[in-house]
Each structure stands twice: as C-alpha cells, then as structure tokens.
Design a protein around this motif. Structure first.
Motif, PDB file in Angstrom:
ATOM      1  N   SER A 293       0.827  -1.208   0.000  1.00 32.89           N
ATOM      2  CA  SER A 293       0.000   0.000   0.000  1.00 32.89           C
ATOM      3  C   SER A 293       0.863   1.261   0.000  1.00 32.89           C
ATOM      4  O   SER A 293       1.981   1.261   0.511  1.00 32.89           O
ATOM      5  N   MET A 294       0.314   2.296  -0.588  1.00 27.84           N
ATOM      6  CA  MET A 294       0.874   3.654  -0.484  1.00 27.84           C
ATOM      7  C   MET A 294      -0.190   4.467   0.238  1.00 27.84           C
ATOM      8  O   MET A 294      -1.268   4.728  -0.297  1.00 27.84           O
ATOM      9  N   MET A 295       0.083   4.818   1.499  1.00 29.39           N
ATOM     10  CA  MET A 295      -0.918   5.496   2.311  1.00 29.39           C
ATOM     11  C   MET A 295      -0.863   7.011   2.065  1.00 29.39           C
ATOM     12  O   MET A 295       0.195   7.625   2.199  1.00 29.39           O
ATOM     13  N   LEU A 296      -2.003   7.580   1.710  1.00 27.89           N
ATOM     14  CA  LEU A 296      -2.127   9.029   1.533  1.00 27.89           C
ATOM     15  C   LEU A 296      -2.939   9.541   2.720  1.00 27.89           C
ATOM     16  O   LEU A 296      -4.120   9.196   2.868  1.00 27.89           O
ATOM     17  N   GLY A 297      -2.286  10.338   3.579  1.00 28.61           N
ATOM     18  CA  GLY A 297      -2.884  10.675   4.877  1.00 28.61           C
ATOM     19  C   GLY A 297      -3.553  12.042   4.908  1.00 28.61           C
ATOM     20  O   GLY A 297      -3.011  13.019   4.386  1.00 28.61           O
TER      21      GLY A 297
END
Ligand SMILES: NC(=O)c1ccc[n+]([C@@H]2O[C@H](COP(=O)([O-])OP(=O)(O)OC[C@H]3O[C@@H](n4cnc5c(N)ncnc54)[C@H](O)[C@@H]3O)[C@@H](O)[C@H]2O)c1
Ligand SMILES: [Mg+2]
Ligand SMILES: [Zn+2]
Length: 276
Positions: A213-217
């Motif tokens: 995953s690439m988490m965009l916060g």
C-alpha cells in the motif's frame, strides 16, 4: 540528511555484498540483524526461488534471496516484517519493506497475465517482461487513503475486528479505479461510519509494505450524520476526546502520526515527524 539506504537494480551475476533471505515465515535474522554476507548465505542449503539486487546500504550492495521455504540455520531464526517494524532499526525495516514488496511482486508475476507464458526480469530495470507478447509488469503499489476525522477536541477512531484488542485507529481504504484520493476518502468514510466530512487536508504519505500500500494521509472535519459502523468491517467507532484516547496504533504508522499531529496542534505541543 544523507539516506543510508537507496534502492537500485543490481546485477545478480556480480559476486559479493549483503543479502537478506525471505521465506513464507518472514526474514532470516541472527544476533547481528537480518543482513548476511551474501556469499556465505548462498552456501547454505537454501531453496532459492529468485534473487534480486535491491539497492545499497551505506554504499554496500544488498540482494534479496526469495526462498520457497524456510531452512533451519544454527543461531538464526525467522521473523515477519511487522515484527521488524515494531522492534528493529528504522533503516533495516525500510530495506526489508522494500525487499518484501519486490519479492512478492516478482513471485506473483512469474507468468504473463495476458498470455500465460513465463516472464523474465529485464536486466537493470525493475520490470518483469513477457517475450511472447511484450507485456511489462512493474512493481505493484496500491494507493490507499487514511483519514483522521476531527470535531473540535474530539477525534473519530474505529476498531476493525483484525486489530489488537483495545486498539482504535483512523479510517482507511483502498482507492478504486476512477477515484481521486479525496473521492476515496469521502466514499470510505460514508461506507465505514456513515458520516459526512468537509475541509479535507492532505498531511503526508507513507509506504505501507503489507503487502504493497501507499498510504495518503489526511485530516478532515466532521460535517454531519451519526456514526453507523459498517457491518463486518468496523467492530466499533466512537468520538474520543484528545485528553482521553484509547490504545493507539504503532508509533511508526501514519495512522498514529495523524492522531499525534492533531493532538499536538490542539494542545500546543511540538509536532511529531512522519516516519518515512
Ligand atoms: N500505515 C497505517 O497507519 C495504516 C493504518 C490503517 C490501514 N492501513 C492500510 O491501508 C490499507 C487499506 O485499509 P483497509 O484494509 O481498511 O481497506 P478497505 O477499507 O478498502 O477494506 C479492505 C478490503 O479491500 C479489499 N482489497 C484488498 N486489497 C485491495 C487492493 N489492493 N485494492 C482494492 N481493494 C482491495 C478487500 O476486499 C479487503 O477486504 C491496507 O493496506 C491497510 O493495511 C495502514
Ligand atoms: Mg477500511
Ligand atoms: Zn505474454
């Protein structure tokens, strides 16, 4: 700051360097960590599925040996990536997180998804290639949004049945084709707790190699509705006062960063740093 770890595509025909070994039971480690002299490691009776040159640590080449199965080596043990995240040096975790993603992707792309023939690695490029139909597959990354919903001194935190007992966290979800990260956020928040949000603010991103995953916060403010937890996905969701928070996720996670950041701003404390 000079980064100790940089990724690279290295020629596996060259000798020397360090190597990490990964099996279905995790990474091999001993008292010195999870990096072993590569030539020594290759002399063990390992069942190697593939070898990848993955980068440089303090200028030294690092390789991954992806194994079919674990092997008992005296003085060594096997440990999952999550445990390395929780217990070990951050740079080592970054090396292993990258190794895990490359190993998983290459293992899952041994055959062409279009024509079914064997795929091979392209030399010096991080891509798997099908000679028969010229299809290329690059490492898979799954964009996901993660959001802390706020209402003054309160934050909305939820529990998934998969969480450690007692821990509450921010809401998260995978982006679907056709969505922006903000679209995904609004949809996931509606699905998981049935509320509306406004003033969506991007706070930063983090690689989450479980598995890719690439988490965009984000932070977002409450705009309306009552909490209705999504059946099966959300065990419980509540508003918590920043002075009275439940057990929170691991300190290296962006979930924890989003919570700590809001609390720090609310209480006028020094802001935390987002772990890469
Ligand atoms: N770093 C952090 O702090 C942090 C915190 C929470 C969640 N996460 C990660 O965020 C990601 C998304 O969170 P979630 O599990 O709540 O997602 P979600 O709410 O979208 O629900 C999970 C479901 O999505 C589906 N799914 C699985 N992989 C998918 C993919 N690659 N693309 C689209 N759908 C997929 C499956 O049906 C799965 O059951 C996960 O990887 C999770 O580990 C990271
Ligand atoms: Mg979710
Ligand atoms: Zn093909």
């Amino acid at each position: 700051m000079i980064s100790r770890w940089t990724t690279a595509v290295l020629d596996t025909a060259l000798p020397g360097g360090w190597a990490v070994a990964r099996s279905p039971e995790g990474f091999l480690f001993d008292d010195n960590g999870a990096l072993f002299p590569r030539e020594w490691l290759k002399r063990q009776d390992l069942s190697i599925l593939a070898e990848h040159g993955i980068g440089h640590l303090d200028g030294e080449p690092v390789y991954l040996l992806e194994l079919h199965s674990p092997l008992d080596i005296p003085g060594c043990n096997w440990k999952g990536l999550r445990a390395f995240m929780l217990e070990d040096d951050h740079t080592l975790y970054k090396v292993l997180g990258y190794a895990a993603q490359i190993g998983t992707w290459a293992r899952e792309h041994r055959f062409c998804g279009s024509c079914g023939k064997h795929m091979g690695q392209i030399p010096l490029e991080r891509a798997m290639y099908c000679d028969a139909c010229e299809l290329r597959h690059y490492p898979r990354i799954s964009p996901s949004m993660i959001v802390l919903i706020t209402r003054g001194d309160e934050v909305l935190l939820a529990r998934s049945p998969r969480f450690v007992t007692g821990v509450y966290s921010t809401l998260a979800g995978f982006a679907e084709p056709g969505e922006s990260a903000e679209d995904c956020l609004v949809r996931e928040v509606r699905e998981e707790v049935s509320i509306e949000v406004k003033n969506i603010q991007y706070m930063g991103s983090q690689c989450w190699p479980f598995p890719h995953s690439m988490m965009l916060g984000f932070h977002a403010e409450y705009a309306g509705g009552d909490i209705v937890p999504q059946e099966d996905e959300i065990e419980d969701a509540q508003w918590f006062n920043v002075h009275d928070l439940p057990p929170l996720p691991a300190s290296r996670s962006i979930a924890r960063y989003l919570i700590d950041l809001y609390v720090a701003r609310r209480l006028g404390h020094a802001e935390p740093v987002l772990p890469g």
